[in-house]
Write an enzyme that holds these catalytic residues in place. Structure first.
Site, PDB file in Angstrom:
ATOM      1  NE  ARG A  94       5.094  30.181  40.760  1.00 37.48           N
ATOM      2  CZ  ARG A  94       5.226  31.462  41.075  1.00 37.48           C
ATOM      3  NH1 ARG A  94       5.647  32.318  40.170  1.00 37.48           N
ATOM      4  NH2 ARG A  94       4.923  31.891  42.283  1.00 37.48           N
ATOM      5  NE  ARG A 152       4.765  34.786  47.220  1.00 33.28           N
ATOM      6  CZ  ARG A 152       4.725  33.854  46.266  1.00 33.28           C
ATOM      7  NH1 ARG A 152       4.347  32.615  46.550  1.00 33.28           N
ATOM      8  NH2 ARG A 152       5.050  34.161  45.038  1.00 33.28           N
ATOM      9  CE  LYS A 157       6.551  39.998  40.296  1.00 35.56           C
ATOM     10  NZ  LYS A 157       5.335  39.361  40.827  1.00 35.56           N
TER      11      LYS A 157
HETATM   12  P1  AP5 Z   1       5.116  33.868  36.990  1.00 34.95           P
HETATM   13  O1  AP5 Z   1       5.565  34.439  35.697  1.00 34.95           O
HETATM   14  O2  AP5 Z   1       6.061  32.941  37.697  1.00 34.95           O
HETATM   15  O3  AP5 Z   1       4.641  35.054  37.972  1.00 34.95           O
HETATM   16  P2  AP5 Z   1       5.464  36.057  38.837  1.00 34.95           P
HETATM   17  O4  AP5 Z   1       4.719  37.344  38.814  1.00 34.95           O
HETATM   18  O5  AP5 Z   1       6.887  36.091  38.414  1.00 34.95           O
HETATM   19  O6  AP5 Z   1       5.272  35.370  40.219  1.00 34.95           O
HETATM   20  P3  AP5 Z   1       6.213  35.184  41.448  1.00 34.95           P
HETATM   21  O7  AP5 Z   1       5.483  34.325  42.404  1.00 34.95           O
HETATM   22  O8  AP5 Z   1       7.567  34.729  41.041  1.00 34.95           O
HETATM   23  O9  AP5 Z   1       6.276  36.614  41.979  1.00 34.95           O
HETATM   24  P4  AP5 Z   1       6.590  37.021  43.389  1.00 34.95           P
HETATM   25  O10 AP5 Z   1       6.689  38.469  43.200  1.00 34.95           O
HETATM   26  O11 AP5 Z   1       5.675  36.570  44.448  1.00 34.95           O
HETATM   27  O12 AP5 Z   1       7.893  36.190  43.699  1.00 34.95           O
HETATM   28  P5  AP5 Z   1       9.445  36.512  43.556  1.00 34.95           P
HETATM   29  O13 AP5 Z   1      10.069  35.348  42.967  1.00 34.95           O
HETATM   30  O14 AP5 Z   1       9.677  37.837  42.953  1.00 34.95           O
HETATM   31  O15 AP5 Z   1       3.728  33.183  36.754  1.00 34.95           O
HETATM   32  C1  AP5 Z   1       3.043  32.518  37.769  1.00 34.95           C
HETATM   33  C2  AP5 Z   1       2.273  31.320  37.198  1.00 34.95           C
HETATM   34  O16 AP5 Z   1       1.252  31.796  36.333  1.00 34.95           O
HETATM   35  C3  AP5 Z   1       3.127  30.396  36.361  1.00 34.95           C
HETATM   36  O17 AP5 Z   1       2.763  29.099  36.591  1.00 34.95           O
HETATM   37  C4  AP5 Z   1       2.859  30.819  34.926  1.00 34.95           C
HETATM   38  O18 AP5 Z   1       3.010  29.738  34.045  1.00 34.95           O
HETATM   39  C5  AP5 Z   1       1.425  31.288  35.009  1.00 34.95           C
HETATM   40  N1  AP5 Z   1       1.144  32.390  34.091  1.00 34.95           N
HETATM   41  C6  AP5 Z   1       1.969  33.446  33.819  1.00 34.95           C
HETATM   42  N2  AP5 Z   1       1.377  34.280  32.925  1.00 34.95           N
HETATM   43  C7  AP5 Z   1       0.144  33.737  32.647  1.00 34.95           C
HETATM   44  C8  AP5 Z   1      -0.939  34.127  31.808  1.00 34.95           C
HETATM   45  N3  AP5 Z   1      -0.888  35.261  31.073  1.00 34.95           N
HETATM   46  N4  AP5 Z   1      -2.041  33.348  31.779  1.00 34.95           N
HETATM   47  C9  AP5 Z   1      -2.109  32.202  32.516  1.00 34.95           C
HETATM   48  N5  AP5 Z   1      -1.121  31.791  33.335  1.00 34.95           N
HETATM   49  C10 AP5 Z   1       0.006  32.537  33.394  1.00 34.95           C
HETATM   50  O19 AP5 Z   1       9.821  36.633  45.090  1.00 34.95           O
HETATM   51  C11 AP5 Z   1       9.779  35.521  45.944  1.00 34.95           C
HETATM   52  C12 AP5 Z   1      10.060  35.944  47.368  1.00 34.95           C
HETATM   53  O20 AP5 Z   1      11.363  36.566  47.464  1.00 34.95           O
HETATM   54  C13 AP5 Z   1       9.120  36.983  47.938  1.00 34.95           C
HETATM   55  O21 AP5 Z   1       7.951  36.414  48.471  1.00 34.95           O
HETATM   56  C14 AP5 Z   1       9.992  37.586  49.036  1.00 34.95           C
HETATM   57  O22 AP5 Z   1      10.072  36.777  50.174  1.00 34.95           O
HETATM   58  C15 AP5 Z   1      11.358  37.615  48.394  1.00 34.95           C
HETATM   59  N6  AP5 Z   1      11.622  38.882  47.697  1.00 34.95           N
HETATM   60  C16 AP5 Z   1      11.716  39.059  46.357  1.00 34.95           C
HETATM   61  N7  AP5 Z   1      11.964  40.347  46.085  1.00 34.95           N
HETATM   62  C17 AP5 Z   1      12.007  40.997  47.263  1.00 34.95           C
HETATM   63  C18 AP5 Z   1      12.207  42.362  47.625  1.00 34.95           C
HETATM   64  N8  AP5 Z   1      12.404  43.321  46.713  1.00 34.95           N
HETATM   65  N9  AP5 Z   1      12.214  42.700  48.931  1.00 34.95           N
HETATM   66  C19 AP5 Z   1      12.000  41.756  49.864  1.00 34.95           C
HETATM   67  N10 AP5 Z   1      11.791  40.460  49.590  1.00 34.95           N
HETATM   68  C20 AP5 Z   1      11.795  40.078  48.300  1.00 34.95           C
END
Ligand code: AP5
Length: 602
Positions: free
Chosen positions: A205, A245, A94
């Site tokens: 990552r 997660r 994402k």
């Molecule tokens: P990346 O782009 O970072 O993936 P992402 O989907 O953004 O992953 P996140 O871990 O950030 O998502 P998440 O939803 O768990 O965490 P968030 O920060 O929102 O890519 C991941 C890796 O893959 C990278 O190394 C990248 O280089 C690689 N990659 C990307 N695309 C690729 C491709 N096409 N091919 C190969 N490799 C690739 O949330 C964190 C925490 O916050 C949650 O766990 C929760 O505790 C809290 N939180 C956030 N939002 C809420 C909510 N709405 N309600 C309650 N708690 C929340």
């Protein structure tokens, strides 16, 4: 300390400042602590993932004709910008895709993960609370995240540039919170990646704390040794936490999908990021083109016919609540600001197919409780709205209630005396709008003609012993699905000895009055029983929630309004008290408070 007496407001042409700041150190009211507010200020946040905004589209082959002609500014005021949600399991990509989307489409990226991590880094009370959940791989409680998201979505940049919501909603309850606020995306993108790939992506990552750029040790290694040396893993990226997660994601995904089923676009995220983006790009370009098509009404500013619309178009960007609202008469800028604010909200609601709407605006000149009330301001507001819709080719009927009652009791509310004549003789522009696209009429079923497209009812109100609701009900029944907009209605129950008020049951009358939804609400807030000094303001513009502001003096001698909190429903006086006092929501309600006066209002 209670403020000065009312007399200061009662004389016109008086600048009421300088006055004591009610929340200054001499005040007995504690100043709310920002760290306790559930809608924190985001000014200190920067978007880690956000690389650049690209709003200039002049040479872009993908830009529509209107965009290439540089008309996108006008569009910002007349058509809604693109609204996108991106969803997917942890590490589905994402954040990576959001960087590319922002570069291409100039949307405002709102990532709950980033907002939370930034809050954690400030060490605030909210941040510390959120940290426990995040580090455990759990969802942060809804009340924290929802307040953050709705506050951020209500910022003007998100409203005008469009938004890209990343990581929200993450549960059915969160999706419903947005639905209740009528916040819906145009497209709901879901990135689909197999579980085993996700775990590898998380574990590999790394983040660059200086640029915010996302790397992967094998998929996207850092460009230099120097960058590599400073990369850090995320604390929630261990295999065990990723699995938790992922589990939570799966539990919630289905329920959220049900909310957005008709706009969901699933994209295979298990491909090189450029290929994934190519799909997203064509999807969003298509959505954007469709939006533009719907707004063939996009016109350059100079083509607008009415004087009033020129005023409205000049304020595409909402710049916050204007100051000096105690200056009477209001300046032209202040009046135009409010006309424009009301107009945009009303247009959004009508364009969304809403048909029973009301505008409630109580700046001093439009507040009949104040002796600075000015009928001319109400008439100007009505004219701006009517001409704007007429400009779009709609036939608008502007209606004022006629005389009510019989014999010696016949008459009309003082506030409306002479209104109809004023409307008849007003300047309706050089283009002959009145008599063609705008008609003046009365409130009642027999005023509804087949060719009318919509109706504006000017301050309809009950008078003691005389109820306007029967006439309104008959009129709205006749109007059917055509929009009926009430401007500053006063439909509270005023039972009279004549019994006329009882023609329709009380419950039914109240139910009918409540069937009109606010498309605009603005009220200044004062200490109980006073109309000075202004303590804050409550504002709501369709389709957004209620925003509570506190008025504060600034050291340079001016004043400003700062947002304290947002609410999905109109807040009660207790909610407002609590927000001003910096108390969290859902506490045991108090019986009274400084703002107790509001109980009579709400
Ligand atoms: P990346 O782009 O970072 O993936 P992402 O989907 O953004 O992953 P996140 O871990 O950030 O998502 P998440 O939803 O768990 O965490 P968030 O920060 O929102 O890519 C991941 C890796 O893959 C990278 O190394 C990248 O280089 C690689 N990659 C990307 N695309 C690729 C491709 N096409 N091919 C190969 N490799 C690739 O949330 C964190 C925490 O916050 C949650 O766990 C929760 O505790 C809290 N939180 C956030 N939002 C809420 C909510 N709405 N309600 C309650 N708690 C929340």
């Amino acid at each position: 300390m209670l403020p000065a007496s009312l007399s200061s407001l009662h004389s016109t042409n008086v600048r009421t400042s300088p006055y004591l700041s009610p929340l200054s150190s001499s005040s007995s009211l504690p100043s709310p602590s920002p760290s306790l507010s559930l809608a924190p200020s985001f000014s200190h946040l920067h978007h880690r993932r956000l690389v650049s905004f690209n709003t200039v589209r002049g040479n872009n082959p993908l830009a529509t004709k209107a965009e290439r002609r540089g008309l996108s500014v006008t569009c910002a005021s007349t058509c809604e910008p693109l609204k996108v949600m991106i969803s997917g399991a942890p590490a589905s990509g994402k954040g990576t895709q959001c960087e590319l989307i922002v570069q291409k489409f100039g949307l405002v990226h709102i990532s709950t993960g980033d907002l939370l991590r930034a809050e954690v880094s400030t060490g605030s009370e909210i941040g510390n609370k959120a940290k426990e959940f995040m580090n455990a791989g759990q969802l942060v409680p809804d009340e924290i995240v929802t307040a953050m998201v709705t506050a951020r979505l209500s910022h003007e940049d998100a409203k005008t540039k469009g938004w890209l919501l990343d990581g929200y909603p993450r549960s059915f309850a969160q999706a419903q919170s947005l639905e209740n606020l009528k916040i819906r995306p145009d497209v709901y993108v879901v990135l689909d990646v197999p579980d085993e790939i996700l775990i590898d992506r998380c574990v590999g990552r790394r983040l660059d704390p200086e640029t915010g750029k996302i790397y992967h040790l094998t998929n996207f290694p850092p460009e230099t040794e120097e960058i590599k040396a400073r990369l850090v893993p995320r604390p929630d990226d261990t295999e065990e936490k990723v699995k938790s997660r992922l589990e939570i994601y799966k539990q919630n995904a289905k329920a959220i999908l049900s909310t957005y089923a008709n706009i969901t676009k699933k994209i295979d995220g298990n491909r090189p990021k450029e290929m994934v983006f190519a799909d997203i790009e064509s999807l969003l370009s298509q959505a954007k083109r469709e939006k533009m098509k719907k707004t063939t009404a996009v016109k350059p500013v100079h083509e607008h016919k009415s004087q009033s619309n020129q005023a409205s178009s000049s304020q595409d960007n909402w710049k916050g609540i204007p100051t000096r609202l105690n200056n009477i008469p209001h300046s032209r800028e202040i009046r135009n600001y409010f006309y424009d604010d009301v107009l945009q909200a009303t247009q959004r609601a009508v364009n969304d197919g809403r048909t029973r709407l009301k505008v409630e605006i109580n700046i001093p000149e439009l507040n009949p409780e104040m002796d600075v009330y000015r009928i001319g301001t109400l008439m100007e507001l009505v004219r701006v709205i009517a001409l704007s819709f007429a400009d779009d080719g709609k036939r608008v009927k502007v209606c004022v209630q006629g005389s009510m009652g019989e014999g010696a009791l016949a008459g009309m509310p003082l506030q409306l005396a002479g209104t109809r004549r004023i409307l008849e003789f007003m300047d309706w522009g050089d283009y002959g709008a009145k008599g063609t696209f705008v008609e003046i009429g009365s409130i009642g079923a027999n005023e509804v003609d087949e060719q009318d497209d919509m109706f504006i009812l000017v301050a309809p109100q009950n008078a003691v012993g005389n109820c306007i609701i029967d006439d309104m009900k008959a009129m709205t029944d006749a109007a059917g699905t055509r929009p009926v907009i009430l401007i500053n209605p006063r439909l509270k129950d005023l039972p009279g000895s004549s019994g006329i008020m009882q023609t329709m049951g009380r419950d039914k009358r109240l139910e009918y009055a409540a069937s009109f939804e606010n498309c605009y609400f603005f009220r200044l807030l004062y200490y109980a029983g006073t109309q000075y000094p202004i303590m804050g303001a409550l504002r709501m513009t369709y389709p957004y929630g209620y925003e509570l502001y506190k008025r504060v003096d600034v050291p340079s001698g001016g004043e400003k309004y700062v947002i304290l909190s947002t609410f999905t429903e109109k807040p009660s006086s207790d909610d407002i008290n609590d927000a001003f006092l910096g108390k969290p929501r859902n506490r045991e309600k108090k019986a009274s408070g400084f703002w107790g006066f509001l109980s009579s209002v709400f």
